[in-house]
Design an enzyme around this catalytic site. Structure first.
Site, PDB file in Angstrom:
ATOM      1  N   GLN A  68     -27.379 -58.389 -70.189  1.00 45.80           N
ATOM      2  CA  GLN A  68     -26.437 -57.433 -70.466  1.00 45.80           C
ATOM      3  C   GLN A  68     -24.867 -58.214 -70.271  1.00 45.80           C
ATOM      4  OE1 GLN A  68     -26.350 -53.359 -69.581  1.00 45.80           O
ATOM      5  NE2 GLN A  68     -23.897 -53.372 -69.248  1.00 45.80           N
ATOM      6  N   ASP A  69     -24.169 -58.191 -71.218  1.00 48.12           N
ATOM      7  CA  ASP A  69     -22.598 -59.046 -71.020  1.00 48.12           C
ATOM      8  C   ASP A  69     -21.744 -57.720 -71.080  1.00 48.12           C
ATOM      9  OD1 ASP A  69     -22.744 -61.969 -73.050  1.00 48.12           O
ATOM     10  OD2 ASP A  69     -23.549 -61.276 -71.279  1.00 48.12           O
ATOM     11  N   ASN A  70     -20.757 -57.705 -70.178  1.00 47.67           N
ATOM     12  CA  ASN A  70     -19.551 -56.742 -70.026  1.00 47.67           C
ATOM     13  C   ASN A  70     -18.255 -57.195 -69.989  1.00 47.67           C
ATOM     14  OD1 ASN A  70     -21.812 -54.815 -69.439  1.00 47.67           O
ATOM     15  ND2 ASN A  70     -21.454 -54.952 -67.238  1.00 47.67           N
ATOM     16  N   LYS A 126     -13.727 -42.546 -59.132  1.00 52.49           N
ATOM     17  CA  LYS A 126     -15.143 -43.015 -58.359  1.00 52.49           C
ATOM     18  C   LYS A 126     -14.750 -43.985 -57.225  1.00 52.49           C
ATOM     19  CE  LYS A 126     -17.271 -46.595 -60.397  1.00 52.49           C
ATOM     20  NZ  LYS A 126     -18.229 -47.378 -61.162  1.00 52.49           N
ATOM     21  N   ASP A 127     -13.707 -44.729 -57.411  1.00 58.95           N
ATOM     22  CA  ASP A 127     -13.329 -45.639 -56.452  1.00 58.95           C
ATOM     23  C   ASP A 127     -12.613 -45.001 -55.193  1.00 58.95           C
ATOM     24  OD1 ASP A 127     -13.086 -48.591 -58.598  1.00 58.95           O
ATOM     25  OD2 ASP A 127     -14.679 -47.541 -57.807  1.00 58.95           O
ATOM     26  N   GLU A 140     -26.072 -46.387 -59.155  1.00 63.70           N
ATOM     27  CA  GLU A 140     -24.661 -46.905 -58.859  1.00 63.70           C
ATOM     28  C   GLU A 140     -24.212 -46.759 -57.404  1.00 63.70           C
ATOM     29  OE1 GLU A 140     -21.581 -46.056 -61.676  1.00 63.70           O
ATOM     30  OE2 GLU A 140     -21.428 -48.098 -62.327  1.00 63.70           O
ATOM     31  N   TYR A 191     -18.272 -60.559 -68.055  1.00 66.89           N
ATOM     32  CA  TYR A 191     -19.307 -60.932 -67.128  1.00 66.89           C
ATOM     33  C   TYR A 191     -20.833 -60.792 -67.711  1.00 66.89           C
ATOM     34  CZ  TYR A 191     -18.637 -56.303 -65.197  1.00 66.89           C
ATOM     35  OH  TYR A 191     -18.486 -54.854 -65.196  1.00 66.89           O
ATOM     36  N   ARG A 230      -5.812 -79.022 -80.914  1.00 65.00           N
ATOM     37  CA  ARG A 230      -5.992 -77.823 -81.472  1.00 65.00           C
ATOM     38  C   ARG A 230      -6.033 -76.625 -80.367  1.00 65.00           C
ATOM     39  NH1 ARG A 230     -11.748 -79.004 -83.844  1.00 65.00           N
ATOM     40  NH2 ARG A 230     -11.774 -79.901 -81.781  1.00 65.00           N
ATOM     41  N   LYS A 249     -24.518 -60.908 -60.902  1.00 63.40           N
ATOM     42  CA  LYS A 249     -23.269 -61.025 -62.092  1.00 63.40           C
ATOM     43  C   LYS A 249     -22.805 -62.793 -62.010  1.00 63.40           C
ATOM     44  CE  LYS A 249     -22.362 -56.442 -60.710  1.00 63.40           C
ATOM     45  NZ  LYS A 249     -21.582 -55.352 -60.034  1.00 63.40           N
ATOM     46  N   HIS A 290     -18.557 -52.521 -56.003  1.00 65.52           N
ATOM     47  CA  HIS A 290     -19.674 -51.515 -56.892  1.00 65.52           C
ATOM     48  C   HIS A 290     -20.745 -52.722 -56.774  1.00 65.52           C
ATOM     49  CE1 HIS A 290     -16.189 -49.926 -59.735  1.00 65.52           C
ATOM     50  NE2 HIS A 290     -16.235 -49.272 -58.614  1.00 65.52           N
ATOM     51  N   GLU A 328     -18.440 -74.965 -72.948  1.00 64.28           N
ATOM     52  CA  GLU A 328     -19.384 -74.050 -72.799  1.00 64.28           C
ATOM     53  C   GLU A 328     -19.409 -73.025 -71.451  1.00 64.28           C
ATOM     54  OE1 GLU A 328     -23.093 -76.767 -72.346  1.00 64.28           O
ATOM     55  OE2 GLU A 328     -22.607 -77.773 -74.281  1.00 64.28           O
TER      56      GLU A 328
HETATM   57  C1  T46 Z   1     -20.300 -50.774 -65.491  1.00 60.95           C
HETATM   58  C2  T46 Z   1     -20.396 -50.047 -67.002  1.00 60.95           C
HETATM   59  C3  T46 Z   1     -19.900 -48.929 -67.185  1.00 60.95           C
HETATM   60  N1  T46 Z   1     -20.170 -48.243 -68.409  1.00 60.95           N
HETATM   61  C4  T46 Z   1     -19.308 -47.042 -68.783  1.00 60.95           C
HETATM   62  C5  T46 Z   1     -19.043 -45.881 -67.731  1.00 60.95           C
HETATM   63  C6  T46 Z   1     -17.840 -45.552 -67.809  1.00 60.95           C
HETATM   64  O1  T46 Z   1     -17.919 -44.448 -68.729  1.00 60.95           O
HETATM   65  C7  T46 Z   1     -17.032 -46.570 -68.311  1.00 60.95           C
HETATM   66  C8  T46 Z   1     -16.228 -47.302 -67.026  1.00 60.95           C
HETATM   67  O2  T46 Z   1     -17.211 -47.626 -66.059  1.00 60.95           O
HETATM   68  P1  T46 Z   1     -16.614 -47.959 -64.768  1.00 60.95           P
HETATM   69  O3  T46 Z   1     -15.306 -46.958 -64.586  1.00 60.95           O
HETATM   70  O4  T46 Z   1     -17.680 -47.964 -63.939  1.00 60.95           O
HETATM   71  O5  T46 Z   1     -15.846 -49.482 -64.777  1.00 60.95           O
HETATM   72  P2  T46 Z   1     -15.664 -50.544 -63.509  1.00 60.95           P
HETATM   73  O6  T46 Z   1     -14.795 -49.931 -62.462  1.00 60.95           O
HETATM   74  O7  T46 Z   1     -15.289 -51.648 -64.422  1.00 60.95           O
HETATM   75  O8  T46 Z   1     -17.169 -50.737 -63.109  1.00 60.95           O
HETATM   76  C9  T46 Z   1     -17.511 -52.246 -62.849  1.00 60.95           C
HETATM   77  O9  T46 Z   1     -16.772 -52.663 -61.725  1.00 60.95           O
HETATM   78  C10 T46 Z   1     -17.017 -53.866 -61.171  1.00 60.95           C
HETATM   79  C11 T46 Z   1     -16.073 -55.000 -61.173  1.00 60.95           C
HETATM   80  C12 T46 Z   1     -18.513 -54.147 -61.288  1.00 60.95           C
HETATM   81  O10 T46 Z   1     -18.943 -55.447 -60.789  1.00 60.95           O
HETATM   82  C13 T46 Z   1     -19.422 -53.639 -61.988  1.00 60.95           C
HETATM   83  O11 T46 Z   1     -19.897 -54.191 -62.960  1.00 60.95           O
HETATM   84  C14 T46 Z   1     -19.088 -52.271 -62.545  1.00 60.95           C
HETATM   85  O12 T46 Z   1     -19.257 -51.267 -61.616  1.00 60.95           O
HETATM   86  O13 T46 Z   1     -18.007 -47.789 -68.773  1.00 60.95           O
HETATM   87  C15 T46 Z   1     -21.213 -48.574 -69.243  1.00 60.95           C
HETATM   88  O14 T46 Z   1     -21.299 -48.172 -70.284  1.00 60.95           O
HETATM   89  N2  T46 Z   1     -21.897 -49.828 -69.075  1.00 60.95           N
HETATM   90  C16 T46 Z   1     -21.708 -50.416 -67.696  1.00 60.95           C
HETATM   91  O15 T46 Z   1     -22.409 -51.330 -67.487  1.00 60.95           O
END
Ligand code: T46
Length: 181
Positions: free
Chosen positions: A47-49, A167-168, A143, A132, A23, A72, A62, A28
């Site tokens: 929290q899961d992202n 941001k980056d 941050e 994650y 299938r 994480k 970050h 897990e």
């Molecule tokens: C991280 C995060 C973001 N947001 C919102 C804030 C922004 O409006 C949008 C995108 O956020 P950001 O551009 O910070 O997403 P990433 O660039 O993927 O950030 C992550 O990138 C690297 C890989 C990491 O390890 C961190 O978990 C995290 O900083 O999601 C949320 O609502 N909750 C959250 O936990």
């Protein structure tokens, strides 16, 4: 589920057991008792992202500052990334050093990155789904970020011109960085 200590103290590489059949597969993806027993830490994820990225996206480097620092447990559900964790614990003998690891939907490998590390990844395929678990909630005011291209961090991303966030683009240089850990 196989746990192997990472190249830097505190990092763990986890290889889930995958049950394939006619299938598809089952595994897990997280099991708290095993995680606690193998790492020796009763880590609580709250929290899961999830993020979806096309090929050539770089998200990082970050972290959240204490008391909102996050551990994480990261994995790729589909696609592939070069995942990188940088030790930013100022008293660590490996301060400024990093581990890079290939995480993919194919290898299903997971990487646990404790608080005190900056984290980021470069996607190697289109439609890369990154998932994650975090040990602390999102706290944007806490941050921080380090420049993915920083010469002192010397992360080998390959010859890339990544797609990154504003941001980056403005991330801190490691030479002037004062670690909050
Ligand atoms: C991280 C995060 C973001 N947001 C919102 C804030 C922004 O409006 C949008 C995108 O956020 P950001 O551009 O910070 O997403 P990433 O660039 O993927 O950030 C992550 O990138 C690297 C890989 C990491 O390890 C961190 O978990 C995290 O900083 O999601 C949320 O609502 N909750 C959250 O936990």
């Amino acid at each position: 589920m196989k746990f192997t200590k990472g190249e830097i103290e505190g990092l763990w590489v986890i290889e889930p057991k995958v049950f394939g059949d006619h299938r598809g597969y089952f595994m897990e993806s997280f099991q708290r008792d095993r995680f606690t027993a193998e790492t020796g830490q009763d880590i609580q994820f709250v929290q899961d992202n999830e993020s979806l990225s096309s090929k050539g996206v770089l998200r990082g480097m970050h972290f959240q500052k204490p008391p909102h620092a996050q551990g994480k447990l990261v994995r790729v559900i589909s696609g592939a990334v070069l995942d990188v964790a940088v030790d930013i614990r100022k008293d660590s003998p490996t301060y400024g050093k990093h581990q890079s690891i290939l995480l993919s939907g194919e290898n299903k490998t997971q990487f646990y990155i404790p608080p005190g590390f900056a984290h980021g990844f470069l996607t190697l395929e289109d439609n890369t789904l990154f998932s994650y678990k975090c040990t602390n909630f999102y706290h944007p005011e806490s941050e921080g970020s380090l420049a993915w291209f920083d010469k002192d961090l010397a992360i080998e991303w390959g010859d890339i011109a990544p797609v990154i966030s504003e941001k980056d683009r403005d991330a801190d240089a490691f030479a002037s960085f004062v670690s909050p850990f």
